[in-house]
Each structure stands twice: as structure tokens, then as C-alpha cells.
Design a protein around this motif. Structure first.
Motif, PDB file in Angstrom:
ATOM      1  N   ILE A 218       0.869  -1.177   0.000  1.00 54.44           N
ATOM      2  CA  ILE A 218       0.000   0.000   0.000  1.00 54.44           C
ATOM      3  C   ILE A 218       0.906   1.226   0.000  1.00 54.44           C
ATOM      4  O   ILE A 218       1.494   1.591   1.015  1.00 54.44           O
ATOM      5  N   THR A 219       1.013   1.832  -1.157  1.00 49.02           N
ATOM      6  CA  THR A 219       1.890   2.985  -1.302  1.00 49.02           C
ATOM      7  C   THR A 219       1.024   4.215  -1.644  1.00 49.02           C
ATOM      8  O   THR A 219      -0.061   4.356  -1.109  1.00 49.02           O
ATOM      9  N   SER A 220       1.472   5.065  -2.533  1.00 47.93           N
ATOM     10  CA  SER A 220       0.706   6.285  -2.817  1.00 47.93           C
ATOM     11  C   SER A 220       1.090   6.884  -4.162  1.00 47.93           C
ATOM     12  O   SER A 220       2.235   6.749  -4.604  1.00 47.93           O
ATOM     13  N   GLN A 221       0.121   7.567  -4.770  1.00 50.05           N
ATOM     14  CA  GLN A 221       0.406   8.318  -5.988  1.00 50.05           C
ATOM     15  C   GLN A 221       1.453   9.400  -5.705  1.00 50.05           C
ATOM     16  O   GLN A 221       2.122   9.883  -6.611  1.00 50.05           O
ATOM     17  N   GLY A 222       1.604   9.731  -4.431  1.00 45.77           N
ATOM     18  CA  GLY A 222       2.619  10.711  -4.029  1.00 45.77           C
ATOM     19  C   GLY A 222       4.027  10.252  -4.330  1.00 45.77           C
ATOM     20  O   GLY A 222       4.962  11.046  -4.276  1.00 45.77           O
ATOM     21  N   GLY A 223       4.200   8.954  -4.660  1.00 42.07           N
ATOM     22  CA  GLY A 223       5.506   8.439  -4.997  1.00 42.07           C
ATOM     23  C   GLY A 223       5.849   8.546  -6.469  1.00 42.07           C
ATOM     24  O   GLY A 223       6.931   8.121  -6.896  1.00 42.07           O
ATOM     25  N   VAL A 265       4.158  -9.351  -6.546  1.00 40.65           N
ATOM     26  CA  VAL A 265       4.137  -8.129  -5.732  1.00 40.65           C
ATOM     27  C   VAL A 265       3.381  -7.035  -6.483  1.00 40.65           C
ATOM     28  O   VAL A 265       3.700  -6.735  -7.637  1.00 40.65           O
ATOM     29  N   GLY A 266       2.384  -6.451  -5.850  1.00 39.78           N
ATOM     30  CA  GLY A 266       1.635  -5.357  -6.462  1.00 39.78           C
ATOM     31  C   GLY A 266       1.802  -4.076  -5.672  1.00 39.78           C
ATOM     32  O   GLY A 266       1.860  -4.101  -4.433  1.00 39.78           O
ATOM     33  N   LEU A 267       1.919  -2.949  -6.379  1.00 36.32           N
ATOM     34  CA  LEU A 267       2.020  -1.640  -5.739  1.00 36.32           C
ATOM     35  C   LEU A 267       0.682  -0.939  -5.913  1.00 36.32           C
ATOM     36  O   LEU A 267       0.228  -0.735  -7.050  1.00 36.32           O
ATOM     37  N   LEU A 268       0.047  -0.572  -4.805  1.00 34.05           N
ATOM     38  CA  LEU A 268      -1.302  -0.038  -4.880  1.00 34.05           C
ATOM     39  C   LEU A 268      -1.435   1.327  -4.214  1.00 34.05           C
ATOM     40  O   LEU A 268      -1.094   1.492  -3.038  1.00 34.05           O
ATOM     41  N   HIS A 269      -1.919   2.293  -4.997  1.00 34.90           N
ATOM     42  CA  HIS A 269      -2.372   3.560  -4.420  1.00 34.90           C
ATOM     43  C   HIS A 269      -3.823   3.331  -4.030  1.00 34.90           C
ATOM     44  O   HIS A 269      -4.666   3.077  -4.899  1.00 34.90           O
ATOM     45  N   PRO A 270      -4.164   3.370  -2.740  1.00 33.06           N
ATOM     46  CA  PRO A 270      -5.511   2.988  -2.312  1.00 33.06           C
ATOM     47  C   PRO A 270      -6.602   3.966  -2.732  1.00 33.06           C
ATOM     48  O   PRO A 270      -7.788   3.665  -2.592  1.00 33.06           O
ATOM     49  N   GLY A 271      -6.194   5.097  -3.263  1.00 32.75           N
ATOM     50  CA  GLY A 271      -7.175   6.129  -3.585  1.00 32.75           C
ATOM     51  C   GLY A 271      -7.279   7.103  -2.427  1.00 32.75           C
ATOM     52  O   GLY A 271      -6.637   6.948  -1.388  1.00 32.75           O
ATOM     53  N   GLY A 296     -13.060   2.270   0.267  1.00 34.72           N
ATOM     54  CA  GLY A 296     -11.659   2.214  -0.138  1.00 34.72           C
ATOM     55  C   GLY A 296     -11.069   0.825   0.040  1.00 34.72           C
ATOM     56  O   GLY A 296     -10.275   0.368  -0.789  1.00 34.72           O
ATOM     57  N   ALA A 297     -11.479   0.129   1.095  1.00 34.92           N
ATOM     58  CA  ALA A 297     -10.974  -1.230   1.343  1.00 34.92           C
ATOM     59  C   ALA A 297     -11.419  -2.182   0.238  1.00 34.92           C
ATOM     60  O   ALA A 297     -10.642  -3.041  -0.201  1.00 34.92           O
ATOM     61  N   LYS A 298     -12.634  -2.024  -0.236  1.00 27.75           N
ATOM     62  CA  LYS A 298     -13.126  -2.883  -1.319  1.00 27.75           C
ATOM     63  C   LYS A 298     -12.364  -2.595  -2.610  1.00 27.75           C
ATOM     64  O   LYS A 298     -12.064  -3.519  -3.381  1.00 27.75           O
ATOM     65  N   ARG A 299     -12.055  -1.336  -2.859  1.00 31.31           N
ATOM     66  CA  ARG A 299     -11.247  -0.993  -4.032  1.00 31.31           C
ATOM     67  C   ARG A 299      -9.892  -1.690  -3.967  1.00 31.31           C
ATOM     68  O   ARG A 299      -9.398  -2.229  -4.960  1.00 31.31           O
ATOM     69  N   VAL A 300      -9.287  -1.667  -2.787  1.00 26.62           N
ATOM     70  CA  VAL A 300      -7.969  -2.283  -2.624  1.00 26.62           C
ATOM     71  C   VAL A 300      -8.043  -3.793  -2.835  1.00 26.62           C
ATOM     72  O   VAL A 300      -7.231  -4.374  -3.572  1.00 26.62           O
ATOM     73  N   ASN A 317      -3.576   2.448  -9.525  1.00 28.07           N
ATOM     74  CA  ASN A 317      -4.487   3.320  -8.796  1.00 28.07           C
ATOM     75  C   ASN A 317      -5.780   2.543  -8.526  1.00 28.07           C
ATOM     76  O   ASN A 317      -6.493   2.163  -9.454  1.00 28.07           O
ATOM     77  N   CYS A 318      -6.082   2.308  -7.255  1.00 25.41           N
ATOM     78  CA  CYS A 318      -7.266   1.521  -6.906  1.00 25.41           C
ATOM     79  C   CYS A 318      -8.579   2.244  -7.199  1.00 25.41           C
ATOM     80  O   CYS A 318      -9.637   1.619  -7.156  1.00 25.41           O
ATOM     81  N   GLU A 319      -8.535   3.529  -7.483  1.00 26.72           N
ATOM     82  CA  GLU A 319      -9.761   4.247  -7.836  1.00 26.72           C
ATOM     83  C   GLU A 319     -10.310   3.775  -9.172  1.00 26.72           C
ATOM     84  O   GLU A 319     -11.510   3.546  -9.306  1.00 26.72           O
TER      85      GLU A 319
END
Length: 326
Positions: A218-223, A265-271, A296-300, A317-319
Motif C-alpha cells: 500500500i503505497t501512494s500516488q505521491g511516490g 508483488v503489487g504496488l497499490l495507491h488505495p485512492g 476504499g478497502a473494497k477498491r484495494v 491506482n485503486c480508484e
């Protein structure tokens, strides 16, 4: 030739195999090529070109949300229309930071779908205890080598099917050049980038992550470095963005090392979720399409279900389920 949907299918037959497809179409969109050799020594290369618009989401968060509403994108606006959590039933899923925030919501959703929760936390909470987890591993500060070395020894129920590295840290004050906090920056990098490596390494090296298991970072679009000019036109928030960029790098390297071990391994921006961690931005929650953590949890989990060896190392992007550029 590209169609109006920006997709093309090109089949090239080359008896000598001398055609360099990548060079011949260097000016075209990114391509994915598969080669098949027949007994006649002919090579068939099938290439599907995908435009950036189809592959990547967009950096402007308000525009992204507005576009989803304009297009009535149900994947974005109502995850229930595509979400199938059946794969979670009976799975042993370890979640770091499962005692609050998005981690607690992931734990709640997992248990509701019949999954077996292994919570890895610094300390439990009433909300977490109410879920009756299969196992709770406490005393784990992911910035501590010593603490992370004890994780596997506290897990007694066997291997983990899915590891969700969710624990994170976000320094709330806005950082500018005249208000830098180097200790806090290092703390964010330690927790967000090194933390997932410590946890993953301990579980793998002690036989709790085996072939066929998967890891969700669980990372971020900020990266995303390329998005800073849009999302941070005036700079700032150095520690947060550096920590997520470092987390993305370590995750991709881990995905490469784990390929031959058959661990994806998956990198996910949770939204954008309405959590304690994003409360500093609550005035723009509605403008940018922030959702309740339960959604948000369901998106992830929708995206975790798609992690496999073909998608390993992708930044999603999980959105909307699209990729985020590095």
C-alpha cells in the motif's frame, strides 16, 4: 494502424527473424510482444499497442473525479458493480497496521468475506479485537529491526497467502524549505519504505511466504516523480513524497527478486480515503472524490485479487484500476 480506440493488432511473419519490431515502431505507443516459434522456424510476433490514455490514470485528482462522473464510470464511482471478494474466503491474510484507519477497514472487509486475519500491529485496539482475528502479532514497530525479527516466531497458524504491507506514517505539518524536519523525513522513509522490506523479509526467510503467495504494497500516488509538477506545482512535503518514491523503488526491486520464487508483488495507491491520515486535506475531500474507508478497502481488495506474476511490479491506482507512471 491504430483504430479509434487507440488499439492496434499487428502480426508480422519473418522467416529470418531479422525484423526488429521495437525499432520499426519506435514512434508508436508502448507495445507488448509475444513470440512463438514453429517447427518451420517461422516466427510470429503478436503485438498489442496500448495508448498512454488507456494505460495510465491522470494526475489531476479533481479532473480525474470529474471525468469519472462525466463518463458515469461505475468502476470508479461504485466499486460494488465490479467487486468480487470470493477469492478471500479461507485465505490467510496478514495486514500490518490493522488496528486503525484503512488497515482496520481492510481487516474488517477481510473477516466479513470469510478470510483469516493475521494482524501485525504495534498494539491492538477494541475495534480490531472485535473482529476476532485468527492471530494478532503485537509489539511490531516496522521501523525496528529487532521487533520485525520476531514476527514469524509469533505466527503459529502456518504460511501466509497474502501479505498486505499497509503500515505507514504521514507527518502532518506542510514542509517547505524554511520548515524542513529532517528527523521526520527519515522517520517516514524508515516506516514507509524500509518497513515493508523488514516485514516481507522476515516472513519469507522464515518460510511463511511460499510459491503462489502474493504481496500488496500500500503505497501512494505521491511516490510518482512525474506527477509532482501537477500535484505539487510549488513543491513541498518533501518527506512524504520521498518516502513513497523509495517505497515504490523497493517494491519493484522485490517484485523482480521474487519473480523466480513465484511470489507476485503489487504496488497499490488505495485512492483518496477519508481517514485520520488524510484529515489535513478534509476541505477537499468532496472535490477530489475521497471515499469512506469501507469503500476504499473494497477498491484495494478488488486490485489485490488481480495481482499475479504477469502484473507483478505494476503501480496501480485503486480508484480506476489504471497504472500510475513512475
Amino acid at each position: 494502424m491504430q483504430s479509434s480506440l487507440a488499439k492496434s493488432l499487428t502480426v508480422i511473419l519473418a522467416v529470418s527473424g531479422s525484423i526488429n519490431f521495437a525499432t520499426a515502431f519506435a514512434s508508436k505507443p508502448a507495445t507488448f510482444t509475444r513470440s512463438i516459434s514453429s517447427v518451420s522456424s517461422k516466427r510470429i510476433s503478436t503485438s498489442i499497442a496500448m495508448s498512454d490514455a488507456e494505460r495510465y490514470t491522470i494526475p489531476d485528482q479533481p479532473a480525474r473525479f470529474a471525468r469519472a462522473k462525466e463518463q458515469n464510470n461505475q468502476r470508479y464511482l461504485d466499486i460494488e458493480t465490479v467487486y468480487d471478494p470470493a477469492y478471500l474466503k479461507g485465505k490467510r491474510v496478514a495486514i500490518t497496521g490493522a488496528n486503525r484507519g484503512i488497515g482496520l477497514q481492510l481487516a474488517t472487509e477481510l473477516v466479513a468475506q470469510g478470510g483469516k486475519l493475521v494482524a501485525i500491529v504495534r498494539g491492538s485496539s477494541e475495534e480490531l479485537d472485535a473482529l476476532n482475528p485468527d492471530e494478532v502479532v503485537t509489539g511490531i514497530d516496522v521501523s525496528s529491526d529487532e521487533a520485525c525479527d520476531t514476527i514469524a516466531s509469533q505466527i503459529t497458524g502456518g504460511p501466509i497467502d497474502i501479505l498486505i504491507n499497509n503500515a505507514g506514517y504521514f507527518y502532518e505539518p506542510v514542509e517547505k524549505i524554511d520548515s524542513l524536519n529532517f528527523k521526520e523525513e527519515l522517520k517516514m522513509i524508515d516506516i514507509c519504505a524500509l518497513g515493508p522490506l523488514r516485514v516481507s523479509a522476515n516472513l519469507y526467510n522464515n518460510g511463511l511466504l511460499k510459491e503462489g503467495s502474493s504481496i500488496a504494497m500500500i503505497t501512494s500516488q505521491g511516490g510518482s516523480v512525474s506527477w509532482r509538477t501537477t500535484q505539487n506545482p510549488e513543491g513541498g512535503d518533501y518527506g512524504h513524497h520521498m518516502s513513497k518514491c523509495a517505497a515504490n523503488m523497493s517494491s519493484v526491486l522485490l517484485s523482480q527478486e521474487f519473480k523466480h520464487k513465484k511470489i507476485a508483488v503489487g504496488l497499490l495507491h488505495p485512492g483518496f480515503n477519508k481517514t485520520e491520515m488524510t484529515a489535513k486535506y478534509k476541505e477537499i475531500w468532496e472535490i477530489e472524490g475521497a471515499v469512506d474507508p469501507c469503500e476504499g478497502a473494497k477498491r484495494v481488495f478488488h486490485e489485490i485479487g488481480k495481482i499475479n506474476l504477469e502484473t507483478t511490479g505494476k503501480f496501480i491506482n485503486c480508484e480506476d484500476g489504471l497504472e500510475i507512471p513512475w
